[in-house]
Motif scaffolding. Structure first.
Motif, PDB file in Angstrom:
ATOM      1  N   UNK A   1       0.874  -1.170   0.000  1.00 20.46           N
ATOM      2  CA  UNK A   1       0.000   0.000   0.000  1.00 20.46           C
ATOM      3  C   UNK A   1       0.913   1.223   0.000  1.00 20.46           C
ATOM      4  N   UNK A   2       1.068   1.854  -1.158  1.00 22.74           N
ATOM      5  CA  UNK A   2       2.067   2.905  -1.319  1.00 22.74           C
ATOM      6  C   UNK A   2       1.862   4.056  -0.346  1.00 22.74           C
ATOM      7  N   UNK A   3       0.618   4.400  -0.051  1.00 23.20           N
ATOM      8  CA  UNK A   3       0.370   5.503   0.875  1.00 23.20           C
ATOM      9  C   UNK A   3       0.959   5.228   2.253  1.00 23.20           C
ATOM     10  N   UNK A   4       1.109   3.940   2.593  1.00 27.13           N
ATOM     11  CA  UNK A   4       1.629   3.555   3.903  1.00 27.13           C
ATOM     12  C   UNK A   4       3.143   3.418   3.925  1.00 27.13           C
ATOM     13  N   UNK A   5       3.751   3.076   2.795  1.00 27.32           N
ATOM     14  CA  UNK A   5       5.154   2.644   2.826  1.00 27.32           C
ATOM     15  C   UNK A   5       6.144   3.600   2.190  1.00 27.32           C
ATOM     16  N   UNK A   6       5.715   4.433   1.249  1.00 23.94           N
ATOM     17  CA  UNK A   6       6.681   5.259   0.524  1.00 23.94           C
ATOM     18  C   UNK A   6       7.405   6.224   1.455  1.00 23.94           C
ATOM     19  N   UNK A   7       8.731   6.258   1.311  1.00 25.14           N
ATOM     20  CA  UNK A   7       9.616   7.127   2.087  1.00 25.14           C
ATOM     21  C   UNK A   7       9.578   6.828   3.584  1.00 25.14           C
ATOM     22  N   UNK A   8       9.231   5.599   3.925  1.00 23.76           N
ATOM     23  CA  UNK A   8       9.197   5.173   5.320  1.00 23.76           C
ATOM     24  C   UNK A   8      10.066   3.930   5.506  1.00 23.76           C
ATOM     25  N   UNK A   9      10.498   3.727   6.740  1.00 25.46           N
ATOM     26  CA  UNK A   9      11.233   2.522   7.085  1.00 25.46           C
ATOM     27  C   UNK A   9      10.245   1.357   7.161  1.00 25.46           C
ATOM     28  N   UNK A  10      10.546   0.287   6.420  1.00 23.89           N
ATOM     29  CA  UNK A  10       9.613  -0.831   6.320  1.00 23.89           C
ATOM     30  C   UNK A  10      10.348  -2.166   6.378  1.00 23.89           C
ATOM     31  N   UNK A  11       9.611  -3.181   6.734  1.00 23.55           N
ATOM     32  CA  UNK A  11      10.042  -4.552   6.495  1.00 23.55           C
ATOM     33  C   UNK A  11       9.464  -4.940   5.144  1.00 23.55           C
ATOM     34  N   UNK A  12      10.329  -5.373   4.224  1.00 26.54           N
ATOM     35  CA  UNK A  12       9.868  -5.708   2.876  1.00 26.54           C
ATOM     36  C   UNK A  12      10.302  -7.125   2.523  1.00 26.54           C
ATOM     37  N   UNK A  13       9.473  -7.770   1.719  1.00 26.12           N
ATOM     38  CA  UNK A  13       9.866  -9.051   1.141  1.00 26.12           C
ATOM     39  C   UNK A  13       9.998  -8.867  -0.358  1.00 26.12           C
TER      40      UNK A  13
END
Length: 219
Positions: A160-172
């Motif tokens: 969900x781009x609104x939640x993740x862009x330019x933020x620190x995330x756990x990604x697979x």
């Protein structure tokens, strides 16, 4: 001891009266720990509010539903129907499911059954719903987080781009790797750059899911 593969998913298992009584309490505590009403809990399990209400009054779920409840609670069926309290951890705790190692890669604790034998961290008051945590080891995330600190992230798996862009995330990533990175829009649709302070930029990769880090808990 009962393993998932030994359950008949089409017939309710037979429990002792004491176990059935404990099970109804566990189901209620699991629901409350997720911050869900009975109808919302039922929707997660593909059933309805009246069925959840019957469980919490002592009715026994069938094998299919036991499996779904255990999955939702990040535990095992045998822990759910046993006498241990692992499956009913307090509503204010979050399981630590892995650690962050070299290159900001995440390594799950595969040597434990889901929810069994793991550590737990206190749930920050602003973190609601399903969430899990990973422990930082070494200087893999320095200076963002130090050795022994925990990262709490949302349990849902989506992009969900609104939640993740330019933020620190756990990604697979599409190749199966799990990383802790800052997500930046890439040069093509559904492609992203992944940035961190102590590793080269990973450019234009496809990600399967990303979950924003909601809290960093010092040791």
């Amino acid at each position: 001891m009962i393993c998932v593969g030994e359950l008949d998913f089409f017939k309710p298992p037979v429990y002792a009266g004491r176990m059935a009584g404990e099970l109804k309490d566990k189901i209620r505590k699991i629901r409350l720990s997720l911050g869900l009403k009975q109808d919302e809990f039922g929707q997660r399990l593909q059933t309805n509010q009246s069925t959840v209400s019957r469980w919490e009054r002592g009715a026994l779920p069938d094998g299919v539903m036991l499996h779904r409840i255990a999955e939702l609670a990040n535990t095992t069926v045998e822990m759910l129907i046993g006498t241990d309290d692992i499956a009913v951890r307090p509503a204010d705790s979050i399981p630590v499911v892995g650690f962050v190692g070299a290159g900001s890669a995440i390594y799950p604790y595969d040597d434990y059954p889901r929810g069994d034998g793991m550590d737990f961290v206190e749930r920050p008051p602003f973190v609601t719903g399903q969430a899990v945590a990973v422990e930082v080891r070494g200087d893999s995330l320095f200076p963002v987080a130090e050795d022994g600190w925990r990262l709490v992230y949302a349990g849902q798996q989506a992009v969900v781009e609104e939640e993740i862009l330019n933020r620190l995330c756990v990604v697979q990533l599409a190749d199966g790797r799990m990383l802790v990175k800052r997500v930046i829009r890439g040069t093509a649709p559904q492609r992203y750059h992944l940035a961190s302070t102590n590793a080269p930029l990973i450019e234009d990769v496809e990600i399967t899911w990303a979950a924003r880090v909601k809290a960093i808990i010092p040791d």
